[in-house]
Every structure is written in structure tokens, then in C-alpha cells.
Motif scaffolding. Structure first.
Motif, PDB file in Angstrom:
ATOM      1  N   ALA A  23       1.104  -1.264  -0.046  1.00  0.00           N
ATOM      2  CA  ALA A  23      -0.142  -0.034  -0.035  1.00  0.00           C
ATOM      3  C   ALA A  23       0.895   1.276   0.171  1.00  0.00           C
ATOM      4  O   ALA A  23       0.623   2.235  -0.731  1.00  0.00           O
ATOM      5  CB  ALA A  23      -0.947  -0.141   1.132  1.00  0.00           C
ATOM      6  N   ARG A 222     -14.409   3.548  -7.831  1.00  0.00           N
ATOM      7  CA  ARG A 222     -12.959   4.024  -8.556  1.00  0.00           C
ATOM      8  C   ARG A 222     -12.981   4.190 -10.198  1.00  0.00           C
ATOM      9  O   ARG A 222     -13.238   3.245 -11.002  1.00  0.00           O
ATOM     10  CB  ARG A 222     -12.018   3.244  -8.149  1.00  0.00           C
ATOM     11  CG  ARG A 222     -10.589   3.822  -8.339  1.00  0.00           C
ATOM     12  CD  ARG A 222      -9.630   3.058  -7.968  1.00  0.00           C
ATOM     13  NE  ARG A 222      -9.747   1.629  -8.646  1.00  0.00           N
ATOM     14  CZ  ARG A 222      -9.861   0.591  -7.893  1.00  0.00           C
ATOM     15  NH1 ARG A 222      -9.954   0.352  -6.713  1.00  0.00           N
ATOM     16  NH2 ARG A 222     -10.073  -0.408  -8.776  1.00  0.00           N
TER      17      ARG A 222
ATOM     18  N   GLU B  11      -7.696  -2.366  -5.887  1.00  0.00           N
ATOM     19  CA  GLU B  11      -7.488  -1.417  -4.638  1.00  0.00           C
ATOM     20  C   GLU B  11      -6.172  -1.650  -3.865  1.00  0.00           C
ATOM     21  O   GLU B  11      -5.774  -0.895  -3.234  1.00  0.00           O
ATOM     22  CB  GLU B  11      -8.715  -1.196  -3.769  1.00  0.00           C
ATOM     23  CG  GLU B  11      -9.147  -2.560  -3.101  1.00  0.00           C
ATOM     24  CD  GLU B  11      -9.794  -3.873  -3.702  1.00  0.00           C
ATOM     25  OE1 GLU B  11      -9.949  -3.534  -5.080  1.00  0.00           O
ATOM     26  OE2 GLU B  11     -10.205  -4.724  -3.234  1.00  0.00           O
ATOM     27  N   LEU B  12      -6.017  -2.936  -3.900  1.00  0.00           N
ATOM     28  CA  LEU B  12      -4.660  -3.460  -2.772  1.00  0.00           C
ATOM     29  C   LEU B  12      -3.629  -2.796  -3.736  1.00  0.00           C
ATOM     30  O   LEU B  12      -2.526  -2.332  -3.024  1.00  0.00           O
ATOM     31  CB  LEU B  12      -4.541  -4.904  -2.897  1.00  0.00           C
ATOM     32  CG  LEU B  12      -5.776  -5.723  -2.109  1.00  0.00           C
ATOM     33  CD1 LEU B  12      -5.722  -7.266  -2.440  1.00  0.00           C
ATOM     34  CD2 LEU B  12      -6.010  -5.427  -0.861  1.00  0.00           C
ATOM     35  N   LEU B  13      -3.595  -2.927  -4.994  1.00  0.00           N
ATOM     36  CA  LEU B  13      -2.327  -2.438  -5.790  1.00  0.00           C
ATOM     37  C   LEU B  13      -2.297  -1.081  -6.026  1.00  0.00           C
ATOM     38  O   LEU B  13      -1.371  -0.457  -6.593  1.00  0.00           O
ATOM     39  CB  LEU B  13      -2.373  -2.941  -7.146  1.00  0.00           C
ATOM     40  CG  LEU B  13      -2.037  -4.854  -7.027  1.00  0.00           C
ATOM     41  CD1 LEU B  13      -2.413  -5.431  -8.240  1.00  0.00           C
ATOM     42  CD2 LEU B  13      -0.650  -4.890  -6.711  1.00  0.00           C
ATOM     43  N   LEU B  14      -3.417  -0.341  -5.656  1.00  0.00           N
ATOM     44  CA  LEU B  14      -3.409   1.061  -5.634  1.00  0.00           C
ATOM     45  C   LEU B  14      -3.062   1.594  -4.541  1.00  0.00           C
ATOM     46  O   LEU B  14      -2.923   2.943  -4.129  1.00  0.00           O
ATOM     47  CB  LEU B  14      -4.789   1.669  -6.157  1.00  0.00           C
ATOM     48  CG  LEU B  14      -5.017   1.418  -7.778  1.00  0.00           C
ATOM     49  CD1 LEU B  14      -6.432   1.985  -7.915  1.00  0.00           C
ATOM     50  CD2 LEU B  14      -4.161   2.465  -8.641  1.00  0.00           C
ATOM     51  N   GLY B  15      -3.107   1.022  -3.391  1.00  0.00           N
ATOM     52  CA  GLY B  15      -2.780   1.189  -2.260  1.00  0.00           C
ATOM     53  C   GLY B  15      -3.828   1.977  -1.199  1.00  0.00           C
ATOM     54  O   GLY B  15      -3.763   2.435  -0.307  1.00  0.00           O
ATOM     55  N   ASN B  16      -5.185   1.712  -1.840  1.00  0.00           N
ATOM     56  CA  ASN B  16      -6.195   2.137  -1.124  1.00  0.00           C
ATOM     57  C   ASN B  16      -7.024   1.242  -0.020  1.00  0.00           C
ATOM     58  O   ASN B  16      -7.441   1.789   0.894  1.00  0.00           O
ATOM     59  CB  ASN B  16      -7.725   2.151  -2.170  1.00  0.00           C
ATOM     60  CG  ASN B  16      -7.185   3.197  -3.356  1.00  0.00           C
ATOM     61  OD1 ASN B  16      -6.478   3.731  -3.329  1.00  0.00           O
ATOM     62  ND2 ASN B  16      -8.147   3.014  -4.344  1.00  0.00           N
ATOM     63  N   THR B  17      -6.473   0.095  -0.098  1.00  0.00           N
ATOM     64  CA  THR B  17      -6.650  -0.947   1.090  1.00  0.00           C
ATOM     65  C   THR B  17      -5.691  -1.743   1.302  1.00  0.00           C
ATOM     66  O   THR B  17      -4.874  -2.478   0.410  1.00  0.00           O
ATOM     67  CB  THR B  17      -8.074  -1.876   0.282  1.00  0.00           C
ATOM     68  OG1 THR B  17      -9.088  -0.981  -0.224  1.00  0.00           O
ATOM     69  CG2 THR B  17      -8.253  -2.585   1.294  1.00  0.00           C
ATOM     70  N   LEU B  18      -5.445  -1.918   2.712  1.00  0.00           N
ATOM     71  CA  LEU B  18      -4.262  -2.806   3.092  1.00  0.00           C
ATOM     72  C   LEU B  18      -4.802  -4.274   3.164  1.00  0.00           C
ATOM     73  O   LEU B  18      -6.080  -4.622   3.213  1.00  0.00           O
ATOM     74  CB  LEU B  18      -4.095  -2.238   4.560  1.00  0.00           C
ATOM     75  CG  LEU B  18      -2.796  -2.580   5.066  1.00  0.00           C
ATOM     76  CD1 LEU B  18      -1.585  -1.870   4.544  1.00  0.00           C
ATOM     77  CD2 LEU B  18      -2.525  -2.182   6.690  1.00  0.00           C
ATOM     78  N   THR B  20      -5.117  -7.603   4.214  1.00  0.00           N
ATOM     79  CA  THR B  20      -5.016  -8.101   5.455  1.00  0.00           C
ATOM     80  C   THR B  20      -5.361  -9.765   5.438  1.00  0.00           C
ATOM     81  O   THR B  20      -5.256 -10.471   6.236  1.00  0.00           O
ATOM     82  CB  THR B  20      -6.092  -7.661   6.499  1.00  0.00           C
ATOM     83  OG1 THR B  20      -7.550  -7.960   5.869  1.00  0.00           O
ATOM     84  CG2 THR B  20      -5.745  -6.244   6.948  1.00  0.00           C
ATOM     85  N   LEU B  22      -3.491 -11.981   3.661  1.00  0.00           N
ATOM     86  CA  LEU B  22      -2.552 -12.866   3.746  1.00  0.00           C
ATOM     87  C   LEU B  22      -2.201 -13.166   5.314  1.00  0.00           C
ATOM     88  O   LEU B  22      -2.134 -14.420   5.618  1.00  0.00           O
ATOM     89  CB  LEU B  22      -1.392 -12.204   3.115  1.00  0.00           C
ATOM     90  CG  LEU B  22      -0.024 -13.056   3.446  1.00  0.00           C
ATOM     91  CD1 LEU B  22      -0.034 -14.464   2.870  1.00  0.00           C
ATOM     92  CD2 LEU B  22       1.090 -12.397   2.799  1.00  0.00           C
TER      93      LEU B  22
END
Lengths: 408, 408
Positions: A23, A222, B11-18, B20, B22
Motif C-alpha cells: 500500500a 473508482r 484497490e490493493l495495488l493502488l494502495g487504497n486498501t491494506l 489483511t 494474507l
């Protein structure tokens, strides 16, 4: 440019540590017009070899985090040098920096620690202000992509990225235009409704990318693409949902509400039964909330509803604690006690127990009392697990107030 | 068995969402003797095809999260069916479940929503108690590994994993010896203190693996290895920290407190200033909390401290709202108003504003009033960001009560 991130660290794959690097890196590179196309987590040790071989074959920029330290399972530097055919050389300046750092802290300067001063021939050293292992940048050639080897601890990675990696990326990407990106967040609307109303219209736009991310009681929509297309997509969404969009910059619903109250010099109190203090918690998470939030009453027991909010025990006996009449009196009582402009009240059945045929688990009444208008009460049916129920109810309550503030 | 996790979500690769997932999956499979060997994040859409192809060629178990929803960027189900050569069939039971769920909530049952009821031939449906998209399990054959397709939202994933995936994994791994694993959670103790006190003694045990996971105001200490060694390690930890261990089964601190109160037929009220309702929120998250939690007073404004709790305005003027005297009166006032056995009160400076030289940001007083003893007030200094401050303060308050209940 195709970007791959490799995170090394057994702790990430054991679940001991949350991976925050992806992130962080994603948000850092986005304004430069870069997106991360893929991310991989591998354990400490030799697994980095396969991952790096594959990533170098596929990407134009590779970021690796972790594996630069002094212990035996730190192999990133050695594997990268080997794969690129670059000899490792002991760097004099890094050796001095490490020695000085250890001396200052009273740590012994061991051979293992000094291994961190080994630099692949031709690599650029990225200084580490918060640790011993420097980062390394190896520029692309015809045979391999740009390679950034970065430390794992966030307090070392973050300043190094901003101080050293950003300027290098800026040079690499000189003149490149970032795509426009717009994220609209809609309260109390499901993603499938958004998709049904505007999905096909937006996807018909040339070069657009559309994505959704659903949370309890809200959805992020988005849109990415050329600026004019993104603007057109935004117009379509706002036209289809003229009231539900509450932010385009990730601001939380409670923050929008607190900001609007402060701007109007108005105040709020809460009277919560089934949400158990969660609405007050969210409002008071907002910095500066004390200018708008006066008091919250978590009246779980019926006696507390009467004692703290002045709800007539007979009203509870007649209609039940979960009823329109009690929600109304709770909101009005809280507003009177706290002397606030508005008050929100919730009363419902969170479950798992307590439901009946007439009022099943998930039944909830939300009330908004205000200085200038009649008290408004709305009934919802939100069957879900206990915590989600609290979230959804809080979302409906805050949204009721936000729309009132937006409309007047 | 080699395990690969694929997380889909732009959203994970855009950094919007962490991400969790994994960490969640890693912790869930660990007690079964499984470890995650590699994890990959790919964007929504067609990227799942390459990732899944590769993972199926390398792993014996593949977990995929996300991409099962109703929108156009959700392709996991279709791609998996295609790669495995399994036709998709509309499942009658899932169709009914989705239709019922939508009807109950008043959502329109669209064609897109019903797409979620398509099931690859021979796949096992994993029911989703908290959303419309079910999970899917496709058992391994000679040609492909075990494949679990799971929903992206954590509130859907977590119960499905525990309810449906765990039993399947248990059958797959039948007879496989998982190492013994013990996780003790300690309140209000830092991981470095645990490490300093018992780390070297535990690591000296043959075959032991020791791990820490720190959260705000508590730390999980995890020991793995042969059963007798794990028992010895547990003994060492409990001996070094005779009071701080509050659970060995992941129970939350607030749940331990509520359970103890219910067992004793005692009750609690809260009077919160700086924690803003967070303690009440945590206590009311516990199912059955209404048997013990009577009322909470979120007295943010000074007037509310006087109105709701009867704190003398002169006391506030004399000592300041953040003071031992006010914390004491808040707790006693809440206990009297709610007629409860105990009351917890908090008053402090969360920041970012409001600090002074004498009372800097992070200063907080926590009070415990009780029927049988003098009111106890303790001062802490917990400088941190606003939300962490609330968490740490709530943790100290709940721990104060838990130790009182444990001691008497």
C-alpha cells in the motif's frame, strides 16, 4: 511501465506482520503515473531467486523489500548480484557509515554487519538514515529492468523511498503523464445498484477503467483513465446518485459530518442503544470533534433510557424499547439534555439473541432530532453479525444527519 | 503441502486498501501444520488468469480471494471454471439463498447478482452467511491442485473460512501432525519486555519456535513446537507475568471482562471523555453484553460531565477536566446514575491539539469506582496518534477492571 513488487519476509507469510509495503509503495508511485501491476510475497532465504528471476523477465521496474540485513536468511543483495552477473565490492563510504552507526550505539562491528556494505558493481547506494543496510539501485540495461533493493522495516523504507527513490523515478519518467483517478464514496448504496444504474454507460467510455470496493454501508467507486473521460464518468455517477456521494477524497463519513457541523457552528449529541457507543466513537475519532460533539448517552438498559434521557418507562412498556416512539424520545431527550442542535438515536436488535417474529434480529429504528424541524424516525432491517449490524446502523444514522446538513 | 495465496483487487495495488487476507489466512492454516509458501496480488479483471495458471502448476493448495462479486471486474469464478474445463451451472440452492437475501433487504434481484449462483460442475459451495457470493471448493485431481475461491470482504471471508474451509482442510490433512501451538495474549505489556524477561530461556528449549505480534496495548506471544516444550514455554511466560496473561484462545479483553461480570452477576457503566464511547463500543460488541453493561456516558463537553454525571463545575474549574479529581467524580457519578457494581471513567488529552507543558498530549486519568472498594485512579502518559491513544486508554481501563475481577 510494468512494475512488480517483491516483498521478502517469513513473518509476512506466517501472518505475524501485516504487509504495509504494498500500500505504501502503491500510493507513492501513483502520482508519478506508475501503477503496481503485480506483487509477490516470498519467505526469507533462497525463494527470492525464483521470484526475482521471474519479475526481471516480466517487469520494467522491480522493487524488492527486505533481505538486506546482516543475518543468514538475508540474501537479496547476493542473489541480485549473482543474477545480474555483477561482482560485489566492499564500499568504503558505506563501511564507514555502518562503523560509525555501531560505535555511536555501542554495538560491536562484526563481519556480518559489514557485509551490508557490499555493493554490486555499478549500483547506486541509497543512504539509510534509520538503519545500517543501505538501499541499492541498479539501472536498467538491454538485459534487465530497473531494480530497487530496499530495506524491510517501514521506518527505514519510507524516508529512503521519499528521499532517494522518488528523485530517480522522476528522472526515469521525465515528462510522463499520470492517468486521472477519481474515487467517489457512496453511503448506504450497494455496489450492485451502482453497477446496474451506471456501469454500462461508464464502461462504454473510451479508455475507462471502473472498479468497486465495498465496505459495510458504503462503496468506493473508482474510475481511472484520460482526464476528460474520468470527468464524464464522475458526472454520470453523481447524476445517477445525486445525494449518496459524500466524498471524492477518501474522507470518512463521520469526518464529513463533523466538518459540516463545525462550519455551521452547530452541535450534536447521540443516544445509542444497539450501536452501544459506536457512533460517538466514530465522531470523536475526528480531530477537533470536541467543537461539535457535546455528549453521548449509551442507554443499554431500559432504566438508563429513562434516567439519562427522560424516556417515560410507560412508553417503553407500551411500545417496547425497540420502537419508533422510544427512538424518537431518545433523540429528543439527548438533544434536550446536551442542549445540542441535533441528536441521533438508535434502538434495535443486534442479535444474536433477542429477536421475535414481529421484530426479528436486525430490526432498528434511527431517529434524528433537530432544533429547526420535527424529529425524523426511520426503520431499517439490517440482519447481519453483531459488529456489522452496529456499523450499518451507525452508517444510516450518520448519513441521515449528513443529508439533513447538505440539504439545508 | 505447497500453498499459494492469490489476492485479487485493484484497490490493493493502488494502495487504497491494506491487504489483511494474507495474515488472516496464514494464521488460520498454521495450526493445521500448513504454511503459505508464496502470495501474489493481482488487479481485478483478466490478470487472475496468468496468476491462477501459474499457481495451479506450482502449488498443492491454492486460495484465491476476491473477484466473486456481481460486477464486471469480478472474473475469478469464470476464469477458474475455464482453466479447469468445468462448465458453469446455475445452482438452485444458491439462487434461492441470494434471492431470499435480496428480498429480505429490499434489493432488486438482477441478472448480475444471480451470476453469483453459477457453480463450476463438481465444485462444493461454501455458504456465505454475510454476503451474496458463496465460496467454492474444487477438489484436487491428477491435473490440478485443491482450489478454494473465497470472497474478498473480510466479514464474509473470516466466518466462511472458519466454518467451511477449516473442516475441508482438516479432512485433506487427516493424520498429519500439526506442531503444538500456544498463543498467550498479555495486556498492557510490550513485546520487548516479554523478550527481555523470557526470550532467551524459551529459545533455549529444543525445537521451539517463538513469535510475537504486538497490537495497541497488548501482545500475542506464540510458541510452536513439540507439545512438552510448548507447555514448558507457557509455564515460563505465566511465571514471569503472573497477572498480564488474559487469554490463551484469542478471546478479546472486553469479552473476558463481560464474561467475568456475568459470572458474578455484576454490572458496569462507563463515563468516557477522551475515549469518546470506544470502551462502551467494545463492551457492547460482546454478544450478551446487555446482561452486564447498563449505561455509558460520553461526556465530551464539560457541561455534559456536570449534567449527566453530576461533576461539580467548580471541581472542573479548579483542577481542569483532565485531572485525578474529575476522573474520580466521573466514575462515581456514572456508578450512581446507572446503579451499577462498577464504573470506569477516562479523561485525557487525545491530541493533536489541547496539550500544555503541565499536561502534554497523551496525559490521561483512568478511574475505577466500585461498590466494595474506594475509587482507584491511575495516571498514564500515552502519547500517540488520536485513535491509538483511544485504544491504549481503553485497554488500560478494561485491564484495571479485569485485574480487579480476577483478584477478588
Amino acid at each position: 511501465m510494468r512494475v512488480i513488487v517483491i516483498n521478502t519476509g517469513t513473518e509476512l507469510l506466517l501472518g505475524n506482520t501485516l504487509n504495509t509495503h504494498l500500500a505504501f509503495l502503491a500510493r507513492e508511485v501513483f502520482p508519478l503515473g506508475l501503477r503496481i501491476d503485480q506483487q509477490l510475497t516470498v519467505p526469507d532465504g533462497v525463494a527470492i531467486r525464483d521470484a526475482l528471476t521471474r519479475a526481471m523477465a516480466e517487469a520494467e521496474i522491480v522493487f524488492v523489500t527486505g533481505g538486506l540485513g546482516p543475518t543468514t536468511d538475508d540474501l537479496t543483495r547476493e542473489v541480485a548480484a549473482e543474477l545480474l552477473g555483477l561482482p560485489l565490492q566492499q564500499d568504503a563510504a558505506v563501511t564507514t557509515a555502518i562503523t560509525d552507526r555501531c560505535t555511536l550505539r555501542g554495538f560491536p562491528v562484526t563481519e556480518r554487519i559489514l557485509r551490508q556494505a557490499q555493493v554490486p558493481e555499478g549500483a547506486l547506494v541509497l543512504p539509510n538514515a534509520n538503519g545500517t543496510a543501505p538501499g541499492l539501485y541498479i539501472a536498467a540495461t538491454a538485459d534487465h529492468p530497473h531494480l530497487f533493493l530496499l530495506p524491510g522495516p517501514p521506518r527505514e523504507l519510507h524516508p529512503m523511498f521519499r528521499g532517494s527513490v522518488w528523485p530517480i523515478l522522476g528522472t526515469l519518467l521525465n515528462g510522463r503523464a499520470a492517468p486521472a483517478c477519481r474515487t467517489l464514496t457512496l453511503a448506504c448504496v450497494g455496489e450492485s445498484l451502482v453497477e446496474a444504474k451506471v456501469g454500462s454507460q461508464i464502461l462504454a467510455l473510451e479508455g475507462v477503467e471502473l472498479g468497486y470496493c465495498a465496505h459495510a454501508g458504503e462503496v468506493d467507486v473508482r474510475v481511472l483513465g484520460p482526464a476528460s473521460i474520468v470527468a464524464e464518468a464522475e458526472r454520470l455517477i453523481r447524476e445517477a446518485f445525486p445525494h449518496a456521494v459524500f466524498t471524492d477524497n477518501g474522507e470518512k463519513l463521520e469526518a464529513v459530518v463533523v466538518r459540516a457541523l463545525i462550519e455551521r457552528s452547530e452541535t450534536i449529541a447521540t443516544a445509542e442503544s444497539c450501536t452501544g457507543g459506536y457512533i460517538a466513537h466514530r465522531l470523536t475519532n475526528v480531530p477537533g470533534a470536541s467543537a461539535a460533539f457535546l455528549a453521548g448517552y449509551v442507554t443499554y438498559a431500559n432504566e438508563a433510557k429513562s434516567e439519562a434521557l427522560g424516556v417515560d418507562p410507560q412508553l417503553i412498556a407500551q411500545h417496547g424499547a425497540v420502537s419508533e416512539a422510544v427512538a424518537r424520545r431518545m433523540a429528543e431527550g439527548a438533544r434536550a439534555k446536551a442542549n445540542s442542535t441535533y441528536a441521533l438515536a438508535t434502538t434495535g436488535i443486534a442479535g444474536p439473541g433477542g429477536g421475535s417474529a414481529e421484530k426479528p434480529v436486525g430490526t432498528v429504528f434511527v431517529a434524528l432530532a433537530s432544533a429547526g424541524a420535527a424529529t425524523h424516525v426511520q426503520k431499517f432491517h439490517l440482519p447481519s453479525d453483531r459488529e456489522t449490524f452496529k456499523q450499518l446502523t451507525a452508517q444510516h444514522a450518520l448519513e441521515l444527519l449528513r443529508r439533513r446538513l447538505a440539504a439545508s
